[in-house]
Each structure stands twice: as C-alpha cells, then as structure tokens.
Design an enzyme around this catalytic site. Structure first.
Site, mmCIF file in Angstrom:
data_model
loop_
_atom_site.group_PDB
_atom_site.id
_atom_site.type_symbol
_atom_site.label_atom_id
_atom_site.label_comp_id
_atom_site.label_asym_id
_atom_site.label_seq_id
_atom_site.Cartn_x
_atom_site.Cartn_y
_atom_site.Cartn_z
ATOM 1 N N LYS A 143 -4.735 12.215 -23.172
ATOM 2 C CA LYS A 143 -5.613 11.617 -24.242
ATOM 3 C C LYS A 143 -4.686 10.309 -24.718
ATOM 4 C CE LYS A 143 -7.930 13.021 -28.436
ATOM 5 N NZ LYS A 143 -7.878 14.227 -29.331
ATOM 6 N N SER B 126 -12.848 15.160 -30.030
ATOM 7 C CA SER B 126 -12.324 13.840 -29.770
ATOM 8 C C SER B 126 -11.725 13.622 -28.437
ATOM 9 C CB SER B 126 -11.314 13.246 -30.909
ATOM 10 O OG SER B 126 -10.038 13.922 -30.945
ATOM 11 N N SER C 84 -11.020 19.621 -31.608
ATOM 12 C CA SER C 84 -10.845 18.261 -30.679
ATOM 13 C C SER C 84 -10.676 18.835 -29.192
ATOM 14 C CB SER C 84 -10.135 17.358 -31.384
ATOM 15 O OG SER C 84 -10.696 16.478 -32.302
#
Lengths: 433, 433
Positions: free
Chosen positions: A82, A152, A176
């Site tokens: 990420k 996210s 997330s």
C-alpha cells in the site's frame, strides 16, 4: 460461487506452488506481470509497478535458493505494498498529489521484514489519500468496474483479487483492510494493534493505525504473519471442534440481507461440520464503540495533517482542509472520554472472547457499493479496530448481485494465530462445496 | 543558585529579545554559534551542526520580517532537534552507527510546524541510540563533564543549558525529556500523549513516545507549544491563587534528599506566595505504574527493533540484540495486563487532577549521576508518561554538589497550557530570590 473474477489463475495457488518449489520466483513474478498486463488497464490497482525491477529481484532470490536454500516459507513470493508504506525501490506517494514521485530513503520496517524473508517487491498499491481522507484512487472493483473496491487499501484488495499479487500489505484505521478484502473477494487480516512495527508508515490516527494484509488464502495470511513476528502458524487440527461465538454487534440492523445471510450461512456450515456455534450476548457499552472510534480517528487525523495544512492550501484536498479547520468540533474532553470508554471495554471483550476460538460476525454491511457513493461503510470494523482485536475476513460467499461478501472472525488481543486458524477451518469447509 | 553554567548568556533572554525585535535572527544564530564554538568541544551536544546553513536560513527570516512582518512569536528563533526526529537539511542518524550520514527526505511534522512558524534549524542534538537502548552519546553534563546530561534527549538538554540553542526538541518514552532537563538545569516539557504529530520520528515504543522540548524558560516552552498546536498560551494572572497538589508518588522513597528538598522548597515558596498547596492522597494501584510502563516499553521496543535485528547483527549494539532475543520474557498476557492496568488509571488520575491547577512532584531522584553509572533513573517520569499526562520540569534549585535539581508539575490530559502556567508561576517566584 463467484469467489473471484480470475479464478482460473487463483486456483493454481501460486504461493503454495512457489513454496513447494513447483514454480520459481521469476515464474511467479512473470505470472503477476501477465495478470497486471491483462487487468491493470481496467482495474488500476497500482500507483507504481516496475516489472523489470521485480524480475531482477526474483532472479536474485532464485539464485540464492539454489546456492543456499530458501530463507523461509515465503522465499521468492511477490507482494504489493500500500502506497502509505515506505519503499526505497519505488515511489511512496501516499495517494497524495503533494507527494508525487516521492522516494523514501528506507523501506518501512514491515517491508524490510518481508524482504529479509526473501519476498519480492512488485509495486505500490493505490490508496485513499493518506489512507484516510482526501483523494480517492482510480481503482475499480475487479468484479464490477462501476463498484468500489473499498477503501482505503483499495489497490491492495484489487491486486490480490486479480492475481496481480498473491499478497499485498494494507493498513486499517477504521475498516481499511477488512472492507476492501470483502468487496474484492479475498482473504484479509488486521492483526492485534501494535504487533507489527510501524516505522516507515504514514500514520493517520496513530492510536488506531495497524498494518494488515490481503492474500490468496488464509494460510498465506498466517505465513505472512509469521514473518511479521506474530508467532508460529499451526493449521487447525483435523477433527478439532471449534467453539465459535456468533456476535452480531450493536450494529446488526445496518447489515443488509446479503451480509446477514453470509454470516448465517457460515455459522450453519460450521455447525454442520460439528463445531459449536452459539450466539454471544451483547457487551454493555459496545453500542458506543463506533462513535468513540470516530472521535479518535478524526481527532488524531487533525493533528497528523496539521503540518500538511501549514504548508499551504495549494494542492491540498478540500476534505483535508475541512478536517483540520473544522474537525467536527472534537474537544479534548470528547477525546479523553473516547479513549477511556474504549480502554475500559478492551479487557471486557478479551475476557468474553477467551471462552471461544473466535467470534464470527459480518465483515461489511453488504456487497460493494457504486463508486459514485463512496468506498462503503466500516460499520463492522471500527469497533474491532478500536478494541485492537485481530480480525480476519474470508471470501467464498456472495450477495444478490453475485458479488463477494466476506465473513469476519474476531479474537482476543494477541490471539492472532488462533483467529486465523478458525478462519482457515471455515475456508476449508466452504471450498468443499 | 547555580542554575546554569552559562548564566551570563542566559540572562540575556535570547528568545524574548528576538521576539521584541531587539536582536535579529542572524544575531541570535550568531550567539548560538559563538556558544557552540566555546562549549561544544567539552560538551559534545550535537551529532550535526551547520553554522553556515543556519545563518543563511536566519538571514532569509530577517528579510522576510522586514518585508512582511514576523510569522508569529517565534519568527527567527534558532532551535535544535533530537537526532531521532527527521530533518531534510541535516543528517538524522538516530544515534546509531547503522544510520551514519542518513538523510531523511522530509522534515518530521513537528519540525515542519516550527519552520512554518519561522524557526531556524541549527543542528541535530545527540541521543541514546534510537532514543531507547544501545549506544550512549558522548555528551557531557555542562555543569560537570564527569556526570551524565541524562538520556535520551542528552544533546537537547546540554544544548539549551549552554546557550547553544534557546530551544531544542526531544522525545520522551520513559523520562527522556524531564530527566535531562533536570540534570542540565533547563525548563523541559512533555505534552499530553498524542497531541504533537509523530510523522517523521523514530518510534521506539509507539504507545509511549511523545515529542517534548527544552527551553530557556517556561514561556518559551509554552510558545513552542502554541506552534505545535497545543492551544493558546496565557501567562498566569497576577494575584491568581493556584491550587497545587503535592504528589509524592509511590516512589518517594527513591527520591534522594536533594530531590525531596527541592520539591519541599518549591512547595514552601508557593505557599508563602499565597497559593494553596496540599498533600495528595495516593491513588490505589499507582504503585504498579512504573512496572507496567517497563513491560510496555520493552515489549514495544522489541517489535520496533525487529527489522534492525533482521538486517543482521553486524554493527548492532549488543543491548539491542538482547532486547530482541530475550525481551525480558515479556508475554502477550503481561502486555495486555499492563495496557489495561494503565488504561484503567488514566481517568482516575484525570479526575483527581481536575481539582488542581497542577500537581507538584519530583522530576528525578536527585542530581546528575556519574556517566560511568549510566543516564540516571526515570523513576518519577515513567508513571506520568504511561498515564499520558503533561509534565513540566523547571530549574532553579540545586543539590549538595551544587548541581541542578528540577521540580516537576503534572496535570490532567490535555491541560498542557494550564500546567505550563503553574510552572511559570513558580519560575517567577524562584527568580525573585
């Protein structure tokens, strides 16, 4: 079941074949690159992807395996990261226009641990700005481009769902990791808070932010956890009778029929196989947890974003400006009440959870929502993130639109491997269909 | 009183003169450089110091002041930064041979906020390795080179004590700001946990690590707090009667006569001036706080150092290897008990503290100890760090060797400015002697 849009690839079990030596690291990376070439145009999971660099790293790992053997179970495994987690080889842009082209001078500690174990960095998975608020990534749900992959850790979920990476690191502050895992139809894990090192992460709400990850299957979640120092993985013993609590949470009325059905189908499956499944009584005070989590998340995010705000409004997303300037009127008293309210419930949940292998609950309210409506709600995640509990979501069930709906297992703090074992048991039962 | 070895310089009140426009930023930096040239050879406070760069930055701030006025109360103020806090202009080596010459690609958020307010970066203050464990810095106590300046913010304390910097950032995980402030005879502040952004810090034990700072006087501590978004500073009103609790803590028997005398002298001074000072009853359970803090600090440090350990033992301090390999046998259960024990006491302390402007207590067990015996104990710091409370130490009293012994003010969470105001009142009374 439409567990995965790329099930032909997934069924080959890339990571297991790599671990058994049936494919080389170079071949594994080539598979990921082929998937990337086939799918990235539509899915847009990656903020950065360097095929040549990854191939070079994979070849080095293959040579090393020949000369000295593998470093461990994940030697040569390709993985995505990420984009709020620093990497030295590829830019870390934090999903923010402000950080376009930014290069960190060192890998984040979690990335270092994976590379020390022989894993191969593929690329940076796109994310909501600062893994919190602001710009949304262009990432589409691999099952339906008009739907969100969830935020996210959007790119991480989409990358694993499409086979572009067998494993991807994400982070969870609200929901997330668990939410995009559910929406994309992959296995996802948020460990106990504080157990995975945070050096080199963008910290959005530091008392909540936790490194998590998605993977092809639960065992790979667990093997990744071993490398990230969570302890030793032991697959559930055949014949062992699990004691599972069915915990609906105070937010059950927000669960859509698809999510309720998924949880109930999972409970039935477990019961049919001889495991004990019993309803868990509500924990008094739990109905405040999501609101408390919200206060802490926004209260801390304001502090985290203060220096960005101080650098000027130009290029700063309006939601970030609002977060700093307005901050929902959160007072120090509200922050203290939220911290103490959650803090008081942590030992209560731990004690209740100690009687079970894990609790089964919803991962999300339902199937992935249209992208125009946002990234979906973290209704069934925020309370567990606040409580610092390990959470696993596993795929295998679907909703009325044929889209994945995960179910979640939650355990007491530090019972990470135990919760993964319970999830692996259900995964096995669902795969038997 | 021998408050400061460089009192001729200190009495000029550099920061106040700068704020009043009596000296320029360039002149202020020149003063710091002159002190650096006079004292650094003996004191060794800095891991990096770039006089030319700082002068250039100061001149730019002076030009800006002429053209557009000051950005705020600290415009042009030189400051030093503990070397575990990232800076882009100067190396950030984290006190570790592993990070020799390391350059961060961005200032830490706290440094960004100060520079956004017009402050001028002077240099990097030396520190114990990773602000936690391993290499000790070569820094000497400015009052006696055979004594420790205190750890881990050793260089920050020594830099302010010698006038090499009017203000310096540090961090506190146990007692790493309050202790060196006391040993070096400067004002020091550890704010409420979580109120100052942590982006760009080395996090050693993330649930405890807090940015703090040292300064010439309490008002500069408070003005720095304003820039770091803690709220507005209001000097104590003349004639206002403070309500001070005298809190001996469960560890009072570890206080040497020097520290007991300092606290009692401070209490007497406050009472003589008409402030209410009353003994505070012990809080049941508080006797466990230091042990719980120890469990959390070492438990989290092991996780933080895991990737360093994984990179190989070469060049890694034996104490770090031991921290990772042995970790004092800390179990997950012990961690959870410590978190919950401390968490349960936080609202209790807050409630008790709400009846007072602040509590007065010891900063340290006594005067600075010989360097061969270590950096001193954090006996009167660890409990308050664990409780996340704002802590201020002020100088002005001395022990039998003529060395500084601070006294500490502690307040409820988020009462940062209130505690600073109480400290400023005592500072005023002591200066009147």
């Amino acid at each position: 079941m439409n567990r995965n849009p790329d099930s032909d690839f997934r069924s080959q079990g890339l990571w297991a074949r790599l671990a058994r030596g049936e494919v080389s690291s170079e071949q594994a990376v080539e598979r990921c690159i082929a998937r990337y070439e086939a799918r990235e145009n539509d899915v847009q999971a990656f903020a950065a992807f360097d095929a040549e660099r990854a191939l070079g790293e994979a070849r080095a790992r293959d040579r090393e395996r020949e000369l000295r053997g593998p470093r461990g179970a994940l030697h040569g495994l390709p993985f995505a990261v990420k984009d709020v987690i620093d990497t030295v080889d590829l830019p870390t842009q934090r999903g923010s226009p402000r950080y376009e082209g930014r290069r960190a001078e060192q890998d984040a500690a979690c990335v270092r641990l994976l590379r020390q174990a022989g894993c191969v960095l593929l690329g940076k998975a796109d994310t909501v700005e600062f893994a919190g608020i602001g710009r949304d990534p262009p990432t589409a749900n691999p099952h339906d481009p008009k739907r969100t992959p969830g935020g996210s850790s959007a790119g991480s979920g989409a990358a694993v769902a499409t086979g572009m990476a067998p494993m991807a690191l994400g982070t969870q502050t609200g929901g997330s990791v668990i939410r995009p895992s559910s929406f994309c139809g992959v296995a996802g894990f948020k460990p106990t808070y504080g157990r995975v090192p945070v050096q080199g992460l963008w910290l959005h709400a530091p008392s909540l932010d936790t490194v998590g990850w998605m993977a092809e299957d639960t065992e790979l979640l667990a093997r990744t956890g071993e490398v990230l120092t969570l302890g030793e993985w032991q697959a559930p013993e055949a014949g062992r009778r699990l004691n599972i609590g069915l915990y609906r949470t105070p937010y059950w009325s927000d669960a859509e029929p698809s999510s309720r059905s998924a949880v109930e189908a999972a409970a039935e499956k477990l019961a049919e196989a001889g495991h004990a499944v019993e309803e868990v009584d509500e924990v008094p005070g739990a109905e405040n947890l999501n609101e408390w989590q919200d206060v802490i998340m926004h209260g801390e995010a304001r502090i985290s974003l203060m220096a960005e705000y101080g650098a000027g409004k130009q290029g700063l997303h309006e939601d970030i400006i609002e977060e700093v300037e307005v901050n929902r009127g959160i007072t120090p008293r509200a922050m203290a009440e939220a911290y103490d309210g959650i803090g008081g419930l942590r030992p209560v949940f731990d004690k209740r959870l100690a009687d079970y292998d894990a609790w089964l609950t919803a991962s999300v309210p339902g199937e992935a929502i249209p992208r125009r409506d946002g990234n979906g709600e973290a209704t069934f995640n925020r309370l567990f993130t606040a409580l610092q509990l390990p959470c696993v979501t596993i795929p295998g069930l679907t909703g009325p639109a044929g889209l994945p709906v995960g179910v979640q297992f939650v355990g007491a703090r530090f019972a990470d491997m135990q919760v993964l074992a319970a999830a692996a048991m259900l995964e096995y039962l669902l795969a038997g269909e």
